[in-house]
Design a protein around this motif. Structure first.
Motif, PDB file in Angstrom:
ATOM      1  N   VAL A 126      10.218 -65.120 -46.426  1.00 48.45           N
ATOM      2  CA  VAL A 126      10.761 -66.467 -46.621  1.00 48.45           C
ATOM      3  C   VAL A 126      11.334 -66.629 -48.020  1.00 48.45           C
ATOM      4  CG1 VAL A 126      10.180 -68.923 -46.741  1.00 48.45           C
ATOM      5  CG2 VAL A 126       9.244 -67.508 -44.897  1.00 48.45           C
ATOM      6  N   LYS A 127      10.580 -66.211 -49.035  1.00 44.35           N
ATOM      7  CA  LYS A 127      10.984 -66.443 -50.424  1.00 44.35           C
ATOM      8  C   LYS A 127      12.033 -65.459 -50.923  1.00 44.35           C
ATOM      9  CE  LYS A 127       6.488 -68.403 -51.729  1.00 44.35           C
ATOM     10  NZ  LYS A 127       5.290 -68.235 -52.601  1.00 44.35           N
ATOM     11  N   ASP A 128      12.032 -64.234 -50.398  1.00 46.46           N
ATOM     12  CA  ASP A 128      12.899 -63.195 -50.950  1.00 46.46           C
ATOM     13  C   ASP A 128      14.135 -62.902 -50.106  1.00 46.46           C
ATOM     14  OD1 ASP A 128      11.091 -62.903 -53.040  1.00 46.46           O
ATOM     15  OD2 ASP A 128       9.931 -61.365 -51.995  1.00 46.46           O
ATOM     16  N   LEU A 129      14.296 -63.641 -49.008  1.00 44.16           N
ATOM     17  CA  LEU A 129      15.469 -63.457 -48.160  1.00 44.16           C
ATOM     18  C   LEU A 129      16.107 -64.813 -47.858  1.00 44.16           C
ATOM     19  CD1 LEU A 129      14.021 -60.920 -45.548  1.00 44.16           C
ATOM     20  CD2 LEU A 129      15.728 -60.390 -47.298  1.00 44.16           C
ATOM     21  N   THR A 130      17.399 -64.809 -47.658  1.00 47.60           N
ATOM     22  CA  THR A 130      18.120 -66.006 -47.220  1.00 47.60           C
ATOM     23  C   THR A 130      18.438 -65.848 -45.738  1.00 47.60           C
ATOM     24  OG1 THR A 130      19.141 -66.384 -49.391  1.00 47.60           O
ATOM     25  CG2 THR A 130      20.205 -67.386 -47.472  1.00 47.60           C
ATOM     26  N   ALA A 131      17.836 -66.682 -44.916  1.00 52.64           N
ATOM     27  CA  ALA A 131      18.111 -66.651 -43.478  1.00 52.64           C
ATOM     28  C   ALA A 131      19.507 -67.226 -43.229  1.00 52.64           C
ATOM     29  CB  ALA A 131      17.059 -67.453 -42.729  1.00 52.64           C
ATOM     30  N   ILE A 132      20.350 -66.468 -42.530  1.00 54.85           N
ATOM     31  CA  ILE A 132      21.730 -66.903 -42.314  1.00 54.85           C
ATOM     32  C   ILE A 132      21.968 -67.299 -40.863  1.00 54.85           C
ATOM     33  CG2 ILE A 132      24.151 -66.206 -42.435  1.00 54.85           C
ATOM     34  CD1 ILE A 132      23.303 -64.362 -44.756  1.00 54.85           C
ATOM     35  N   ALA A 133      21.749 -66.368 -39.935  1.00 55.29           N
ATOM     36  CA  ALA A 133      21.976 -66.695 -38.513  1.00 55.29           C
ATOM     37  C   ALA A 133      21.313 -65.651 -37.628  1.00 55.29           C
ATOM     38  CB  ALA A 133      23.466 -66.756 -38.204  1.00 55.29           C
ATOM     39  N   PRO A 134      20.730 -66.082 -36.506  1.00 52.90           N
ATOM     40  CA  PRO A 134      20.251 -65.105 -35.528  1.00 52.90           C
ATOM     41  C   PRO A 134      21.439 -64.551 -34.756  1.00 52.90           C
ATOM     42  CG  PRO A 134      19.958 -67.301 -34.666  1.00 52.90           C
ATOM     43  CD  PRO A 134      20.527 -67.462 -36.058  1.00 52.90           C
ATOM     44  N   THR A 135      21.234 -63.433 -34.082  1.00 48.07           N
ATOM     45  CA  THR A 135      22.315 -62.852 -33.281  1.00 48.07           C
ATOM     46  C   THR A 135      21.938 -62.789 -31.803  1.00 48.07           C
ATOM     47  OG1 THR A 135      21.521 -60.615 -33.798  1.00 48.07           O
ATOM     48  CG2 THR A 135      23.274 -61.524 -35.187  1.00 48.07           C
ATOM     49  N   VAL A 136      20.854 -62.062 -31.466  1.00 43.82           N
ATOM     50  CA  VAL A 136      20.471 -61.931 -30.055  1.00 43.82           C
ATOM     51  C   VAL A 136      18.957 -62.026 -29.895  1.00 43.82           C
ATOM     52  CG1 VAL A 136      22.461 -60.524 -29.409  1.00 43.82           C
ATOM     53  CG2 VAL A 136      20.396 -59.392 -30.249  1.00 43.82           C
ATOM     54  N   PHE A 137      18.554 -62.437 -28.690  1.00 42.26           N
ATOM     55  CA  PHE A 137      17.148 -62.464 -28.303  1.00 42.26           C
ATOM     56  C   PHE A 137      16.875 -61.216 -27.477  1.00 42.26           C
ATOM     57  CE2 PHE A 137      13.557 -63.605 -25.574  1.00 42.26           C
ATOM     58  CZ  PHE A 137      12.683 -64.145 -26.506  1.00 42.26           C
ATOM     59  N   ILE A 138      15.706 -60.598 -27.681  1.00 50.11           N
ATOM     60  CA  ILE A 138      15.414 -59.308 -27.064  1.00 50.11           C
ATOM     61  C   ILE A 138      14.195 -59.398 -26.153  1.00 50.11           C
ATOM     62  CG2 ILE A 138      15.029 -56.861 -27.498  1.00 50.11           C
ATOM     63  CD1 ILE A 138      17.583 -57.897 -28.772  1.00 50.11           C
ATOM     64  N   PRO A 139      14.391 -59.350 -24.838  1.00 51.98           N
ATOM     65  CA  PRO A 139      13.241 -59.234 -23.938  1.00 51.98           C
ATOM     66  C   PRO A 139      12.689 -57.811 -24.023  1.00 51.98           C
ATOM     67  CG  PRO A 139      15.269 -59.094 -22.692  1.00 51.98           C
ATOM     68  CD  PRO A 139      15.667 -59.379 -24.109  1.00 51.98           C
ATOM     69  N   ILE A 140      11.419 -57.645 -23.730  1.00 53.93           N
ATOM     70  CA  ILE A 140      10.763 -56.342 -23.823  1.00 53.93           C
ATOM     71  C   ILE A 140      10.219 -55.940 -22.448  1.00 53.93           C
ATOM     72  CG2 ILE A 140       8.923 -55.023 -24.949  1.00 53.93           C
ATOM     73  CD1 ILE A 140      11.080 -55.811 -26.878  1.00 53.93           C
ATOM     74  N   SER A 141      10.255 -54.653 -22.159  1.00 52.90           N
ATOM     75  CA  SER A 141       9.718 -54.156 -20.892  1.00 52.90           C
ATOM     76  C   SER A 141       8.701 -53.053 -21.147  1.00 52.90           C
ATOM     77  CB  SER A 141      10.846 -53.652 -19.986  1.00 52.90           C
ATOM     78  OG  SER A 141      11.660 -52.710 -20.670  1.00 52.90           O
ATOM     79  N   PHE A 142       7.906 -52.765 -20.123  1.00 55.29           N
ATOM     80  CA  PHE A 142       6.807 -51.813 -20.228  1.00 55.29           C
ATOM     81  C   PHE A 142       7.097 -50.608 -19.332  1.00 55.29           C
ATOM     82  CE2 PHE A 142       2.783 -50.025 -18.828  1.00 55.29           C
ATOM     83  CZ  PHE A 142       2.055 -49.939 -20.018  1.00 55.29           C
ATOM     84  N   ALA A 143       7.057 -49.411 -19.913  1.00 54.69           N
ATOM     85  CA  ALA A 143       7.405 -48.208 -19.167  1.00 54.69           C
ATOM     86  C   ALA A 143       6.355 -47.122 -19.342  1.00 54.69           C
ATOM     87  CB  ALA A 143       8.761 -47.676 -19.626  1.00 54.69           C
TER      88      ALA A 143
END
Length: 339
Positions: A126-143
């Motif tokens: 939070v303190k050491d980075l500037t949040a600019i914009a998200p890009t994609v959401f990632i669903p996860i699967s189990f294999a």
């Protein structure tokens, strides 16, 4: 010595020209430092991918890079700096100059998970980075692997795991990756144990799974899809309540009656702390315009990674804080370590 009439007239012309320029071009009297911001970017912009080549972050950024460069009017150079669950590359950007020429495609692993996993994390997300914009959401699967055992269903997998405590292993793209923490929480929920083997990227992790060197993993549906279709691994379920359009034959977690547990990720662009608001806003707008491109949108949908459009930097910054509050306790509860 008195000035001649011609000298006085010349001085008046110079003063008049200066006054006219000041009125006609207010930008000439911008505050100190505003010149650089007004012209940004005037050279190539670098985006660090803190994971190895071939993984989801690398694929996503190389898809976005050319269009983002087109929108910005300058080339976007992508550089991989993997290590320590993405914290090496993220720390590199956190310690870079906030001049608008070095960014990172950070993830949940680099922020909320890392904060809980590493007691001496070299940066504060939070303190050491500037949040600019998200890009994609990632669903996860189990294999699971299809080599070295005759396990085809979720029920068979659970039975094998419990019959041989700590006798099997699972791979991930690195200590602190979302797959690592998802697997650790999954095991904790089952009351089972297995050895974690971190690799340098998803490619190495998948090779081990295919060879039967590890028995299971959590990762992105788009990356597991070709191996599932080839029959070298079997995706048992996709986390959440909906099937993935990429794997329509694979049930959702809820269909199998598996209790809910956190298993997802997201990617977003960050800069160093202290990034000027003008650059932050312009970069955020450029990212949103890139995600809105029909060709980019279609390719991301084909990967099964929906875009996260329309976010302001302030909203994204709050989201990151909330994710840290959610995931740090989950990491601690999982018993996962950065070793």
């Amino acid at each position: 010595m008195s000035k001649t009439p011609s000298a006085l007239a010349g001085r008046r012309r110079v003063l008049g020209l200066a006054g006219g320029l000041a009125l006609a071009a207010p930008s000439l009297i911008l505050p100190r430092g505003a010149w650089a911001q007004a012209k940004w970017p005037d050279r190539a912009v670098r985006v660090i991918v803190p994971f190895a080549t071939g993984g989801g972050t690398d694929v996503t950024m190389r898809l976005l890079g050319p269009k983002l460069g087109e929108v910005l009017g300058q080339p976007v150079v992508i550089e991989n700096k993997p290590g320590a669950g993405s914290t090496v590359g993220t720390d590199y950007v956190a310690k870079s100059a906030p001049d608008g020429y070095t960014f990172v495609l950070a993830t949940l692993s680099s922020t909320g998970v890392a904060k809980g996993l590493y007691p001496n994390l070299p940066y504060d997300p939070v303190k050491d980075l500037t949040a600019i914009a998200p890009t994609v959401f990632i669903p996860i699967s189990f294999a699971i692997t299809q080599r070295g055992w005759d396990v085809k269903t979720y029920e068979q997998f659970v039975a094998a795991l419990k019959a041989k405590p700590n006798g099997y292993s699972y791979g991930s793209s690195g200590s602190g990756s979302t797959g690592h923490i998802a697997s650790a929480n999954f095991l904790r929920q089952l009351g089972a144990t297995a050895e974690h083997i971190p690799y340098r990227g998803a490619g190495q992790s998948f090779n081990a799974l295919i060879a039967g060197e590890t028995q299971f993993t959590h990762d992105i549906p788009s990356l597991l899809k070709p191996h599932h279709e080839a029959g070298t691994v079997k995706v048992l379920f996709v986390n959440g309540t909906e099937r993935s359009p990429l794997l329509p034959d694979v049930p959702a977690q809820s269909e199998l009656g598996i209790p809910d547990y956190k298993s997802y990720s997201w990617y977003g662009i960050f800069g160093p702390a202290g990034l000027p608001p003008e650059i932050t806003g312009k970069m955020a707008a450029a990212i949103d315009a890139t995600l809105a491109d029909p060709e980019i949108d279609a390719k991301l949908k084909a990967l099964g990674t929906p875009t996260m459009r329309g976010w302001t930097p302030a909203r994204f910054a709050q989201y990151v804080k909330d994710e840290i509050d959610t995931w740090v306790p989950l990491v601690h509860a999982s018993g996962a370590s950065a070793g």
